[in-house]
Design an enzyme around this catalytic site. Structure first.
Site, PDB file in Angstrom:
ATOM      1  N   SER A  65       3.135   2.221  -1.663  1.00  0.00           N
ATOM      2  CA  SER A  65       3.261   0.992  -0.851  1.00  0.00           C
ATOM      3  C   SER A  65       4.466   0.985   0.092  1.00  0.00           C
ATOM      4  O   SER A  65       4.518   0.161   1.002  1.00  0.00           O
ATOM      5  CB  SER A  65       3.330  -0.235  -1.754  1.00  0.00           C
ATOM      6  OG  SER A  65       2.041  -0.610  -2.144  1.00  0.00           O
ATOM      7  N   LYS A  68       3.732   1.182   3.661  1.00  0.00           N
ATOM      8  CA  LYS A  68       3.256  -0.006   4.395  1.00  0.00           C
ATOM      9  C   LYS A  68       4.293  -0.467   5.430  1.00  0.00           C
ATOM     10  O   LYS A  68       3.946  -0.995   6.475  1.00  0.00           O
ATOM     11  CB  LYS A  68       2.966  -1.144   3.408  1.00  0.00           C
ATOM     12  CG  LYS A  68       1.764  -0.860   2.503  1.00  0.00           C
ATOM     13  CD  LYS A  68       1.652  -1.876   1.373  1.00  0.00           C
ATOM     14  CE  LYS A  68       0.424  -1.567   0.514  1.00  0.00           C
ATOM     15  NZ  LYS A  68       0.352  -2.382  -0.705  1.00  0.00           N
ATOM     16  N   VAL A 263       4.036   2.175  -6.194  1.00  0.00           N
ATOM     17  CA  VAL A 263       3.652   2.433  -7.587  1.00  0.00           C
ATOM     18  C   VAL A 263       3.994   3.843  -8.081  1.00  0.00           C
ATOM     19  O   VAL A 263       3.810   4.134  -9.259  1.00  0.00           O
ATOM     20  CB  VAL A 263       2.157   2.160  -7.873  1.00  0.00           C
ATOM     21  CG1 VAL A 263       1.859   0.685  -7.869  1.00  0.00           C
ATOM     22  CG2 VAL A 263       1.261   2.920  -6.927  1.00  0.00           C
TER      23      VAL A 263
HETATM   24  N1  GLN Z   1      -1.820   3.492  -2.833  1.00  0.00           N
HETATM   25  C1  GLN Z   1      -1.576   2.381  -3.696  1.00  0.00           C
HETATM   26  C2  GLN Z   1      -2.755   1.429  -3.722  1.00  0.00           C
HETATM   27  O1  GLN Z   1      -3.299   1.120  -2.724  1.00  0.00           O
HETATM   28  C3  GLN Z   1      -0.329   1.693  -3.260  1.00  0.00           C
HETATM   29  C4  GLN Z   1      -0.058   0.463  -4.084  1.00  0.00           C
HETATM   30  C5  GLN Z   1       1.375   0.251  -4.409  1.00  0.00           C
HETATM   31  O2  GLN Z   1       2.237   1.134  -4.268  1.00  0.00           O
HETATM   32  N2  GLN Z   1       1.641  -0.922  -4.910  1.00  0.00           N
HETATM   33  O3  GLN Z   1      -3.149   0.980  -4.767  1.00  0.00           O
END
Ligand code: GLN
Length: 309
Positions: A65, A68, A263
């Protein structure tokens, strides 16, 4: 930039490391389940070129994430403010990062912000280009410039592992496509999104990117404005309001540093005008944030008055 091992920072890491056992590594992306839950490392970059670290900072991890924020900065530069915010909102949700519920209960199925998965998928959809490869290269080029590291690439095993299991993200995409928020083929978007999330680096690179945001887009080494001041400010604001998912309010109160987690256990911090932070600690709490990484940041924020509030 060279990075010095720091004894004081090491003590903070040793303190925070005891909390790794309270968390678990993410397994819903099977490849992430291979991480060592006891790991904890940190690098801090300062505007004068100094860098300090503790823990094994050579370990690489995927951004998940955290990507993002980079993707948002890229599309804001490429498409402009109005185009982006016609398609994704600016409000925190208080829901888990992968929640679908607001898409259905809002009047317009426009995701509330670019830090939840629904909003991030819309942002990735805005990365322009003919092929997934071309679009990914644009994002990689930008990421390499932010980190000052030409070697940065994505991890194909992690991307493939997420691609195989990303059915919740596919569901979000189909919902968004039904409402014409996205228009492209869902498998193509998931292919690009999972590769974006699998962009891989170490704490040093991440701290360097945090520093560029902290310095409102200015490259600390060359003085070059990598992204406009306004774009860096928007990204930092989202990091405060939504960067730690549905723990962002508590994080702002206790720690007060614009930050974004992923995550894989990474956390990027940007203390405005002062420093950039990169943390890797893959044991996560139930909201998906690095348990020990958050403790470490809380401890550092209190010890060095890093809160911006
Ligand atoms: N690639 C992960 C997902 O889309 C990223 C989510 C995260 O880091 N919270 O679930």
């Amino acid at each position: 930039m060279p990075c010095q091992k720091d004894q004081e920072l090491k003590k903070h890491v040793e303190y925070a490391k005891q909390f790794t056992k309270e968390g678990k590594v993410a397994t819903y992306i099977p490849e992430l389940g291979k991480a060592n839950p006891n790991d904890l490392s940190i690098a801090i970059h300062f505007p004068d070129g100094r860098c300090i670290s503790a823990g094994d900072i050579t370990k690489k991890f995927t951004l998940q994430s955290i990507s993002k924020v980079v993707a948002l900065a890229y599309v804001l530069m490429d498409r402009g403010f109005d185009y982006v915010f016609e398609r994704v909102g600016m409000e925190p949700t208080g829901d888990p990062f992968n929640s679908i519920v607001r898409l259905e209960t809002m009047d317009v199925a426009k995701p509330l912000n670019p830090m939840i998965n629904a909003g991030a998928l819309v942002v990735t959809h805005m990365i322009d280009g003919e092929t997934v490869e071309e679009r990914l290269q644009k994002l990689l080029t930008f990421t390499r410039e932010l980190a000052g590291n030409e070697q940065i690439d994505f991890n194909p095993s992690v991307a493939a592992s997420e691609f195989e299991t990303a059915n919740l993200n596919r569901a979000l995409c189909y919902f968004l496509k039904q409402h014409q928020i996205i228009t492209e083929d869902v498998e193509t978007l998931i292919d690009l999104y999972t590769k974006q999330c699998a962009i891989e680096m170490n704490c040093l690179d991440l701290a360097r990117i945090g520093l560029v945001f902290a310095m409102n887009g200015v490259d600390p080494e060359t003085g070059k404005q990598i992204m406009p001041d306004g774009v860096a400010r928007i990204c930092k604001t989202f990091m405060v309001t939504c960067g730690m998912y549905n723990a962002s309010g508590e994080f702002a109160i206790k720690i007060g540093i614009p930050a974004k987690s992923g995550v894989s256990g990474g956390i990027m911090g940007a203390v405005p005008g002062r420093l950039g932070i990169g943390i890797f600690g893959p044991a996560l709490d139930e909201k998906g944030n690095s348990v020990a990484g958050m403790k470490l940041l809380e401890h550092l924020s209190k010890s060095y008055q890093l809160s911006m509030f």
